[in-house]
Design a protein around this motif. Structure first.
Motif, mmCIF file in Angstrom:
data_model
loop_
_atom_site.group_PDB
_atom_site.id
_atom_site.type_symbol
_atom_site.label_atom_id
_atom_site.label_comp_id
_atom_site.label_asym_id
_atom_site.label_seq_id
_atom_site.Cartn_x
_atom_site.Cartn_y
_atom_site.Cartn_z
ATOM 1 N N ASP A 180 45.743 39.317 26.747
ATOM 2 C CA ASP A 180 44.585 38.472 27.005
ATOM 3 C C ASP A 180 43.299 39.235 26.755
ATOM 4 O O ASP A 180 43.127 40.349 27.228
ATOM 5 N N VAL A 181 42.402 38.634 25.973
ATOM 6 C CA VAL A 181 41.139 39.291 25.634
ATOM 7 C C VAL A 181 40.156 39.256 26.801
ATOM 8 O O VAL A 181 39.172 39.978 26.800
ATOM 9 N N ALA A 182 40.422 38.433 27.790
ATOM 10 C CA ALA A 182 39.594 38.392 29.006
ATOM 11 C C ALA A 182 40.353 39.132 30.104
ATOM 12 O O ALA A 182 40.815 38.550 31.078
ATOM 13 N N ARG A 183 40.478 40.440 29.935
ATOM 14 C CA ARG A 183 41.294 41.248 30.847
ATOM 15 C C ARG A 183 40.792 41.216 32.280
ATOM 16 O O ARG A 183 41.555 41.444 33.211
ATOM 17 N N PHE A 184 39.509 40.939 32.451
ATOM 18 C CA PHE A 184 38.971 40.851 33.813
ATOM 19 C C PHE A 184 39.588 39.679 34.563
ATOM 20 O O PHE A 184 39.643 39.667 35.783
ATOM 21 N N LYS A 185 40.055 38.686 33.807
ATOM 22 C CA LYS A 185 40.626 37.480 34.411
ATOM 23 C C LYS A 185 42.148 37.549 34.456
ATOM 24 O O LYS A 185 42.758 37.236 35.472
ATOM 25 N N TYR A 186 42.746 37.927 33.337
ATOM 26 C CA TYR A 186 44.199 38.018 33.235
ATOM 27 C C TYR A 186 44.569 39.279 32.456
ATOM 28 O O TYR A 186 44.259 39.390 31.279
ATOM 29 N N ARG A 195 45.409 27.608 28.318
ATOM 30 C CA ARG A 195 45.770 28.400 29.492
ATOM 31 C C ARG A 195 46.377 27.521 30.583
ATOM 32 O O ARG A 195 47.247 27.945 31.327
ATOM 33 N N ARG A 196 45.879 26.321 30.682
ATOM 34 C CA ARG A 196 46.359 25.393 31.717
ATOM 35 C C ARG A 196 47.866 25.210 31.611
ATOM 36 O O ARG A 196 48.562 25.133 32.618
ATOM 37 N N GLU A 197 48.373 25.143 30.390
ATOM 38 C CA GLU A 197 49.813 24.959 30.174
ATOM 39 C C GLU A 197 50.635 26.151 30.653
ATOM 40 O O GLU A 197 51.832 26.025 30.876
ATOM 41 N N LEU A 198 49.988 27.295 30.803
ATOM 42 C CA LEU A 198 50.685 28.483 31.302
ATOM 43 C C LEU A 198 50.389 28.728 32.778
ATOM 44 O O LEU A 198 50.669 29.800 33.310
ATOM 45 N N GLY A 199 49.804 27.710 33.448
ATOM 46 C CA GLY A 199 49.532 27.813 34.872
ATOM 47 C C GLY A 199 48.324 28.662 35.210
ATOM 48 O O GLY A 199 48.211 29.162 36.330
ATOM 49 N N GLN A 200 47.429 28.845 34.240
ATOM 50 C CA GLN A 200 46.232 29.644 34.453
ATOM 51 C C GLN A 200 45.008 28.737 34.535
ATOM 52 O O GLN A 200 45.065 27.567 34.158
ATOM 53 N N SER A 201 43.896 29.300 34.994
ATOM 54 C CA SER A 201 42.659 28.517 35.029
ATOM 55 C C SER A 201 42.020 28.523 33.643
ATOM 56 O O SER A 201 42.251 29.432 32.846
ATOM 57 N N GLY A 202 41.242 27.517 33.371
ATOM 58 C CA GLY A 202 40.625 27.386 32.056
ATOM 59 C C GLY A 202 41.510 26.569 31.139
ATOM 60 O O GLY A 202 42.481 25.943 31.567
#
Length: 115
Positions: free
Chosen positions: A94-100, A66-73
């Motif tokens: 994204d399977v973590a829809r609450f986050k992304y 995720r970091r490579e796509l500018g996201q956290s984690g």
């Protein structure tokens, strides 16, 4: 059946490796064609993306940073929901829809995030 390759306690504690993820998918009866970027090329990835997204019987999931796509984690698994060849954009479900929520990312960026 989710703990056929690794215990649920271990998954909760440490997450999954690529090999464990593919093992669990196979335990669920899914035919898996696992491919690492080190054994592939961007061109093959692009072809596979187009073929999977045009199929009604295939699902493409990616393991990426995720970091490579500018996201956290960092390490993450998500299915691909679509591909626009004209713009070379990939729809990541994204399977973590609450986050992304589902989002579009450039194909090259997804490839680099998988390397």
């Amino acid at each position: 059946m989710l703990n056929c390759c690794v215990s649920l306690d271990e998954i909760a504690k440490s997450g999954l490796t690529f090999d464990e993820w593919t093992c669990i998918a196979r335990c669920q009866g899914i035919t898996v064609d696992a491919c690492r970027t080190s054994n592939s090329s961007f061109e093959r990835f692009s072809e596979t993306m187009a073929a999977a997204c045009a199929s009604d019987r295939s699902v493409l999931c990616v393991s990426y940073s995720r970091r490579e796509l500018g996201q956290s984690g960092d390490g993450h698994f998500s299915p691909i929901g679509g591909y626009d060849a004209a713009s070379e954009m990939v729809l990541i479900l994204d399977v973590a829809r609450f986050k992304y929520p589902p989002h579009w990312a450039p194909l090259h960026d997804v490839w680099n995030a998988m390397c």
